[in-house]
Motif scaffolding. Structure first.
Motif, PDB file in Angstrom:
ATOM      1  N   LYS A   1      -4.212  -1.089 -12.938  1.00  0.00           N
ATOM      2  CA  LYS A   1      -3.450  -1.938 -12.024  1.00  0.00           C
ATOM      3  C   LYS A   1      -2.551  -1.091 -11.139  1.00  0.00           C
ATOM      4  CE  LYS A   1      -3.326  -6.358 -14.460  1.00  0.00           C
ATOM      5  NZ  LYS A   1      -2.475  -7.415 -15.031  1.00  0.00           N
ATOM      6  N   SER A   2      -2.563  -1.381  -9.855  1.00  0.00           N
ATOM      7  CA  SER A   2      -1.711  -0.661  -8.911  1.00  0.00           C
ATOM      8  C   SER A   2      -0.305  -1.238  -8.953  1.00  0.00           C
ATOM      9  CB  SER A   2      -2.287  -0.798  -7.503  1.00  0.00           C
ATOM     10  OG  SER A   2      -2.225  -2.139  -7.073  1.00  0.00           O
ATOM     11  N   PRO A   3       0.682  -0.528  -8.399  1.00  0.00           N
ATOM     12  CA  PRO A   3       2.043  -1.081  -8.357  1.00  0.00           C
ATOM     13  C   PRO A   3       2.110  -2.416  -7.628  1.00  0.00           C
ATOM     14  CG  PRO A   3       2.073   1.271  -7.868  1.00  0.00           C
ATOM     15  CD  PRO A   3       0.636   0.879  -7.939  1.00  0.00           C
ATOM     16  N   GLY A   4       1.296  -2.576  -6.581  1.00  0.00           N
ATOM     17  CA  GLY A   4       1.284  -3.847  -5.870  1.00  0.00           C
ATOM     18  C   GLY A   4       0.772  -4.984  -6.729  1.00  0.00           C
ATOM     19  N   ASP A   5      -0.264  -4.724  -7.534  1.00  0.00           N
ATOM     20  CA  ASP A   5      -0.790  -5.753  -8.442  1.00  0.00           C
ATOM     21  C   ASP A   5       0.225  -6.102  -9.520  1.00  0.00           C
ATOM     22  OD1 ASP A   5      -3.161  -5.803  -7.042  1.00  0.00           O
ATOM     23  OD2 ASP A   5      -4.139  -4.309  -8.323  1.00  0.00           O
ATOM     24  N   ARG A   6       0.914  -5.074 -10.043  1.00  0.00           N
ATOM     25  CA  ARG A   6       1.938  -5.344 -11.062  1.00  0.00           C
ATOM     26  C   ARG A   6       3.101  -6.136 -10.479  1.00  0.00           C
ATOM     27  NH1 ARG A   6       0.464  -0.262 -13.045  1.00  0.00           N
ATOM     28  NH2 ARG A   6       2.061   0.846 -11.866  1.00  0.00           N
TER      29      ARG A   6
ATOM     30  N   LYS B   1       1.005   2.391  23.970  1.00  0.00           N
ATOM     31  CA  LYS B   1       1.245   3.681  23.334  1.00  0.00           C
ATOM     32  C   LYS B   1       2.340   3.536  22.282  1.00  0.00           C
ATOM     33  CE  LYS B   1      -0.150   6.385  27.369  1.00  0.00           C
ATOM     34  NZ  LYS B   1       0.258   7.389  28.391  1.00  0.00           N
ATOM     35  N   SER B   2       2.156   4.236  21.187  1.00  0.00           N
ATOM     36  CA  SER B   2       3.101   4.127  20.079  1.00  0.00           C
ATOM     37  C   SER B   2       4.359   4.950  20.340  1.00  0.00           C
ATOM     38  CB  SER B   2       2.431   4.607  18.787  1.00  0.00           C
ATOM     39  OG  SER B   2       3.384   4.696  17.751  1.00  0.00           O
ATOM     40  N   PRO B   3       5.543   4.356  20.138  1.00  0.00           N
ATOM     41  CA  PRO B   3       6.786   5.131  20.265  1.00  0.00           C
ATOM     42  C   PRO B   3       7.196   5.783  18.954  1.00  0.00           C
ATOM     43  CG  PRO B   3       7.304   2.824  20.010  1.00  0.00           C
ATOM     44  CD  PRO B   3       5.800   2.925  19.916  1.00  0.00           C
ATOM     45  N   ASN B   4       6.412   5.562  17.878  1.00  0.00           N
ATOM     46  CA  ASN B   4       6.803   6.016  16.541  1.00  0.00           C
ATOM     47  C   ASN B   4       6.069   7.286  16.143  1.00  0.00           C
ATOM     48  OD1 ASN B   4       8.494   3.633  15.778  1.00  0.00           O
ATOM     49  ND2 ASN B   4       6.547   2.568  16.091  1.00  0.00           N
ATOM     50  N   LYS B   5       6.705   8.058  15.274  1.00  0.00           N
ATOM     51  CA  LYS B   5       6.099   9.279  14.749  1.00  0.00           C
ATOM     52  C   LYS B   5       6.022   9.282  13.225  1.00  0.00           C
ATOM     53  CE  LYS B   5       7.618  12.123  18.663  1.00  0.00           C
ATOM     54  NZ  LYS B   5       8.376  13.331  19.106  1.00  0.00           N
ATOM     55  N   VAL B   6       6.617   8.284  12.589  1.00  0.00           N
ATOM     56  CA  VAL B   6       6.618   8.221  11.133  1.00  0.00           C
ATOM     57  C   VAL B   6       5.252   7.755  10.641  1.00  0.00           C
ATOM     58  CG1 VAL B   6       7.757   7.235   9.102  1.00  0.00           C
ATOM     59  CG2 VAL B   6       9.071   7.708  11.177  1.00  0.00           C
ATOM     60  N   THR B   7       4.753   8.376   9.598  1.00  0.00           N
ATOM     61  CA  THR B   7       3.399   8.098   9.098  1.00  0.00           C
ATOM     62  C   THR B   7       3.219   6.646   8.692  1.00  0.00           C
ATOM     63  OG1 THR B   7       3.286  10.366   8.285  1.00  0.00           O
ATOM     64  CG2 THR B   7       1.652   8.821   7.434  1.00  0.00           C
ATOM     65  N   ALA B   8       4.217   6.074   8.011  1.00  0.00           N
ATOM     66  CA  ALA B   8       4.097   4.695   7.527  1.00  0.00           C
ATOM     67  C   ALA B   8       3.936   3.715   8.678  1.00  0.00           C
ATOM     68  CB  ALA B   8       5.325   4.329   6.687  1.00  0.00           C
TER      69      ALA B   8
ATOM     70  N   GLU C   1       8.330   3.498  -9.008  1.00  0.00           N
ATOM     71  CA  GLU C   1       7.124   3.348  -8.191  1.00  0.00           C
ATOM     72  C   GLU C   1       7.449   2.899  -6.768  1.00  0.00           C
ATOM     73  OE1 GLU C   1       3.908   2.115 -11.680  1.00  0.00           O
ATOM     74  OE2 GLU C   1       4.762   0.557 -10.399  1.00  0.00           O
ATOM     75  N   PHE C   2       8.694   2.518  -6.537  1.00  0.00           N
ATOM     76  CA  PHE C   2       9.091   2.000  -5.232  1.00  0.00           C
ATOM     77  C   PHE C   2       9.853   3.032  -4.404  1.00  0.00           C
ATOM     78  CE2 PHE C   2       8.297  -1.543  -7.931  1.00  0.00           C
ATOM     79  CZ  PHE C   2       7.856  -2.580  -7.120  1.00  0.00           C
ATOM     80  N   VAL C   3       9.938   4.261  -4.899  1.00  0.00           N
ATOM     81  CA  VAL C   3      10.706   5.295  -4.204  1.00  0.00           C
ATOM     82  C   VAL C   3       9.906   5.806  -3.004  1.00  0.00           C
ATOM     83  CG1 VAL C   3      11.741   7.574  -4.387  1.00  0.00           C
ATOM     84  CG2 VAL C   3      11.896   5.966  -6.305  1.00  0.00           C
ATOM     85  N   LEU C   4      10.524   5.730  -1.809  1.00  0.00           N
ATOM     86  CA  LEU C   4       9.920   6.242  -0.584  1.00  0.00           C
ATOM     87  C   LEU C   4      10.919   7.148   0.120  1.00  0.00           C
ATOM     88  CD1 LEU C   4       8.239   3.034   0.929  1.00  0.00           C
ATOM     89  CD2 LEU C   4       7.135   4.815  -0.411  1.00  0.00           C
ATOM     90  N   GLU C   5      10.434   7.912   1.072  1.00  0.00           N
ATOM     91  CA  GLU C   5      11.320   8.775   1.852  1.00  0.00           C
ATOM     92  C   GLU C   5      12.278   7.930   2.684  1.00  0.00           C
ATOM     93  OE1 GLU C   5       9.011  11.413   4.199  1.00  0.00           O
ATOM     94  OE2 GLU C   5       8.059  12.390   2.477  1.00  0.00           O
ATOM     95  N   MET C   6      13.453   8.481   2.941  1.00  0.00           N
ATOM     96  CA  MET C   6      14.490   7.735   3.653  1.00  0.00           C
ATOM     97  C   MET C   6      14.060   7.354   5.076  1.00  0.00           C
ATOM     98  SD  MET C   6      16.950   7.356   1.471  1.00  0.00           S
ATOM     99  CE  MET C   6      15.696   7.252   0.187  1.00  0.00           C
ATOM    100  N   ASN C   7      13.431   8.312   5.786  1.00  0.00           N
ATOM    101  CA  ASN C   7      13.034   7.994   7.168  1.00  0.00           C
ATOM    102  C   ASN C   7      11.906   6.973   7.201  1.00  0.00           C
ATOM    103  OD1 ASN C   7      11.167   9.736   6.110  1.00  0.00           O
ATOM    104  ND2 ASN C   7      10.829  10.868   8.008  1.00  0.00           N
TER     105      ASN C   7
ATOM    106  N   SER D   1       0.815  -1.218   0.000  1.00  0.00           N
ATOM    107  CA  SER D   1       0.000   0.000   0.000  1.00  0.00           C
ATOM    108  C   SER D   1       0.847   1.266   0.000  1.00  0.00           C
ATOM    109  CB  SER D   1      -0.934   0.007   1.216  1.00  0.00           C
ATOM    110  OG  SER D   1      -0.192   0.159   2.418  1.00  0.00           O
ATOM    111  N   LEU D   2       2.142   1.135   0.371  1.00  0.00           N
ATOM    112  CA  LEU D   2       3.026   2.301   0.367  1.00  0.00           C
ATOM    113  C   LEU D   2       3.501   2.659  -1.033  1.00  0.00           C
ATOM    114  CD1 LEU D   2       5.237   1.447   3.491  1.00  0.00           C
ATOM    115  CD2 LEU D   2       3.344   3.071   3.367  1.00  0.00           C
ATOM    116  N   LEU D   3       3.374   1.721  -1.969  1.00  0.00           N
ATOM    117  CA  LEU D   3       3.826   1.959  -3.335  1.00  0.00           C
ATOM    118  C   LEU D   3       2.842   2.875  -4.054  1.00  0.00           C
ATOM    119  CD1 LEU D   3       4.837  -1.700  -4.258  1.00  0.00           C
ATOM    120  CD2 LEU D   3       6.214   0.053  -3.138  1.00  0.00           C
TER     121      LEU D   3
END
Length: 794
Positions: free
Chosen positions: A527-532, A761-768, A556-562, A515-517
């Protein structure tokens, strides 16, 4: 019926002058029980609960942070100083019918069908409006509606112009969206009144309209032999909340009771011959009236103390009374009657014929005079004052006069001798019902013996594969969770529990990472990147990961480094699990080891293969997000090695109908893995401390409120050491894959079904990562409920 367990309070204050108070009990479709006692309150409820008291206060309770053992009062209404005698949620319009006669059909659509049923009130677009309705002792009906913005609209009206005392009341709903209220003043000499209640919203205000429906007198009051024998009506219940045309009544004296079942019918009104000559009545033009007719009545019984009605939506008509005389019994056909001598009877809900009996410890009447004298001095017999049947009618919860909770099993055969295949078919049908509706199936597990597990799992899988592809996709995770629950009940299948939980985790990771793709251009094909990705990996069977990768649009697989770095724990689990599976391939003849079923599961191996390709691409963008392996050679490309071996294994079982054995070359290469890479220890889910395993031998289990039942389960032998965590070992957050230490300091929650543990409680702040965590806010990945854990859990 037999007693499964009893749960008592640690201390009970002694009082010689404690007035008896009515107790209530409720059982949610998630198998949580809420009840009251004269000692204290216990909050084990569904996701929402309504409560009302003698002061007219109505409260709506909700789970705090979706925790089953933490509740808060969120909203409410009140009728000041007017005790509430009946309370119900408004109907949401969802009604499913069970067709028991079609239990052998292959299509779920034939076994379970949606019934056309209108909600009590709808919002714009037809969405059901939430709210509740209550009836007070002075004859008032109050309705509260919950608007989407959190506002509560409340209105109160009299049921009729002439208000009278209401001692008993019940609420049911019609398919047309109306509400029916039944009331009694408690005297059998007075009629049982029925009212139609219509709720609407006019100018942002709740409006209530009432209409009087036909009433009835109990037959025992018109029988000359019993006219004054039963002066009080003690129980008044509709047979189901969406069955307003059938009602159950119980009249009692100090020692005895009688139960009657009534049905509301449409009958033709006879027309006088004079009017027939003037205007002949033809066909369906004959005037019709509604009239109550008695269906059945019991003989004189011991005094009834509580009634519990079935919740299974089996549609029965008046002509279905022959079912009671048939040899085929089904749990949902019976209702429960508790008596003051401590016994419980299951009777057919229409004919009231006996189906099963449970004799409590106090229902065995003393025979000698000394025992009778001792019993008189010790007080009244212990009996159930409130009862509830589970949603499959295979269990009964009762609250007795000492505030003790008792859980009874109700045999699917209702005490009749059935062969193993028929018993399995009953249990399978109810498991399918829970799988389709999403209801919890704990009460079904009460009846599953270790020798049934293998057959049930296989038959459940067969029925699942017969459904359409769309329905299979909807039920994919639910059936895996159900198989895991079943396999816990047998020592020969308990290793598969780890595999099923790992499969749930794999499916969740695959869905989240795909879903991040995002497509590089917005106007891309459908077709979505995941389907392809899935399509390319299934077509290209090359064992070289780089050759598979070049066939994908890497942009299509490029994401932010963090974002990539925050996913490292999930990526590490994928890498570790693939390495563990391949290293265990030479020992594939040992089915008691976790991971064994993956070696023949082409779909799961295909998912791992897709994820390895995605991880390879992400590793080019940020090498630190790659899984970490401890290799004996610095020049070894561990990802390429594992992908090559994984592809060879996947090719052996990619087609379910044509599975081949791995060749000797692949097995030899896997044998060398421990000398090339350090094989990780997989953190399997521990055997949880649920009570269900302790009930397998059908011996009575005694529990105490506020105290854990202790470690339960099968005898742990050396063959299960791989997935049993010893006390004092480091704990892990099973969803975030974070190590918590031997004695975690962070507040945690655990799943009531599978034992999965994660931080509250979540220790994370990254959206993903937050997106990953949001998937498990309400439920565990197995669908179980969360409960808060003490800080220093072991």
């Amino acid at each position: 019926m037999d007693l499964a367990y009893v749960c008592e309070w640690e201390k009970r204050p002694k009082s010689d002058h404690c007035p008896p108070i009515p107790l209530v009990c409720a059982w949610s479709c998630r198998n949580l029980i809420a009840f009251t006692t004269d000692l204290r309150n216990e909050e084990e409820r569904g996701s929402r609960l309504l409560s009302a008291d003698a002061d007219g206060h109505i409260k709506c309770w909700s789970m705090t942070d979706h925790l089953a053992n933490s509740w808060e009062n969120t909203m409410g209404s009140m009728v000041e100083g007017d005790p509430v005698v009946a309370l119900s949620w408004l109907h949401n319009g969802v009604k499913l019918a069970l067709h028991v006669e079609k239990s052998g059909a292959s299509n779920f659509g034939e076994k379970f069908s949606r019934v056309k049923f209108s909600p009590s009130l709808t919002l714009f677009g037809g969405k059901p409006m939430e709210g509740w309705i209550a009836v007070t002792i002075s004859g008032l009906v109050t309705v509260s509606l919950l608007k989407p913005n959190g506002q509560v609209l409340t209105s109160t009206e009299s049921l009729c112009r002439l208000r009278c005392r209401v001692a008993l009341a019940d609420v049911a709903f019609t398919g047309g969206g109306n509400i029916v209220v039944a009331t009694s003043d408690g005297s059998s000499a007075s009629p049982v009144q029925f009212y139609k209640v219509c709720v609407s919203v006019v100018n942002e205000k709740c409006k209530i309209d009432t209409e009087i429906l036909p009433s009835l007198f109990m037959r025992c009051t018109t029988d000359p032999a019993r006219k004054d024998k039963y002066p009080a009506i003690t129980h008044l219940k509709f047979l189901a909340r969406d069955m307003s045309e059938q009602v159950l009544l119980c009249a009692s004296n100090q020692n005895n009771s009688i139960v009657e079942c009534w049905s509301l019918r449409k009958e033709g009104l006879p027309v006088n011959n004079i009017f027939q000559q003037i205007s002949p009545v033809v066909g369906d033009k004959q005037p019709m009236i509604l009239k109550w007719r008695i269906l059945s009545a019991t003989n004189d019984l011991d005094r009834v103390s509580a009634v519990a009605l079935p919740k299974l939506p089996i549609s029965l008509t008046n002509t279905d009374l022959k079912v009671a005389n048939d040899t085929k019994f089904f749990p949902g056909l019976g209702l429960a009657l508790a008596f003051h001598d401590g016994s419980v009877h299951i009777v057919h809900r229409l004919s009231l014929q006996m189906m099963a009996v449970f004799h409590g410890s106090s229902s065995q009447r003393p025979v000698d005079e000394q025992t009778i004298k001792r019993q008189r001095t010790t007080g009244p017999l212990v009996h159930f004052k409130a009862m509830q049947l589970s949603w499959t009618s295979l269990a009964l919860a009762g609250i007795d006069s000492h505030g003790k909770l008792s859980m009874l099993r109700i045999s699917p055969s209702m005490g009749h001798v059935l062969d193993m295949n028929t018993s399995l078919r009953h249990l399978l049908f109810l498991l399918e019902y829970c799988m389709v509706t999403g209801y919890d199936w704990w009460d079904i597990l009460l009846h599953v013996q270790p020798n049934m597990v293998q057959n049930l799992v296989e038959k459940l899988h067969e029925e699942y594969t017969r459904q359409s592809a769309a329905l299979q996709q909807v039920l994919a995770t639910r059936i895996v969770a159900m198989k895991a629950s079943l396999c816990k009940l047998s020592s020969s299948t308990i290793a598969r529990v780890c595999d099923y939980h790992a499969k749930l985790f794999l499916i969740a990771i695959s869905c989240t990472l795909k879903s991040l793709l995002r497509p590089h251009f917005l106007n891309t094909p459908d077709k979505s990147p995941g389907d392809r990705l899935t399509e390319v990996c299934s077509k290209i069977t090359d064992i070289d990961i780089d050759k598979v990768m070049i066939n994908l649009k890497t942009e299509e697989f490029v994401l932010e480094m963090n974002t990539l770095q925050s996913l490292q724990q999930l990526i590490q689990w994928v890498g570790d699990f693939v390495l563990y599976l391949l290293a265990s391939l030479p020992n594939q003849g040992s089915p008691v080891r976790p991971g064994h079923s993956f070696l023949r599961d082409g779909a799961s191996l295909g998912m791992f293969r897709e994820l390895m390709v995605v991880i390879r691409i992400w590793g080019l963008l940020k090498p630190s997000c790659l899984p970490v392996y401890t290799a004996t050679s610095d020049t070894q490309d561990s990802m390429s090695l594992l992908f090559r071996l994984l592809t060879k294994l996947w090719l052996c079982c990619r087609e379910e109908s044509h599975i081949t054995e791995p060749d000797d070359t692949l097995i030899d290469e896997c044998c060398l893995l421990p000398s090339q890479l350090l094989i990780p220890n997989i953190d399997w889910l521990p055997i949880n401390d649920g009570i269900i395993s302790k009930l397998q031998n059908k011996q009575l289990v005694r529990l105490q409120f506020g105290k854990a039942p202790g470690l339960i389960g099968h005898t742990v032998s050396s063959q299960f050491d791989a997935f049993v965590r010893a006390p004092g070992q480091p704990k892990i957050d099973h969803l975030r894959r974070l190590h918590l230490g031997a004695y975690p300091t962070e507040e945690c929650k655990s799943c009531t079904r599978c034992g999965c543990v994660t931080m509250l409680k979540s220790p994370n702040k990254v959206t993903a990562v937050k997106q990953w965590e949001q998937r498990w806010v309400k439920n565990c990945l197995c669908g179980g409920l969360w409960r808060r854990m003490p800080l220093s859990y072991s």
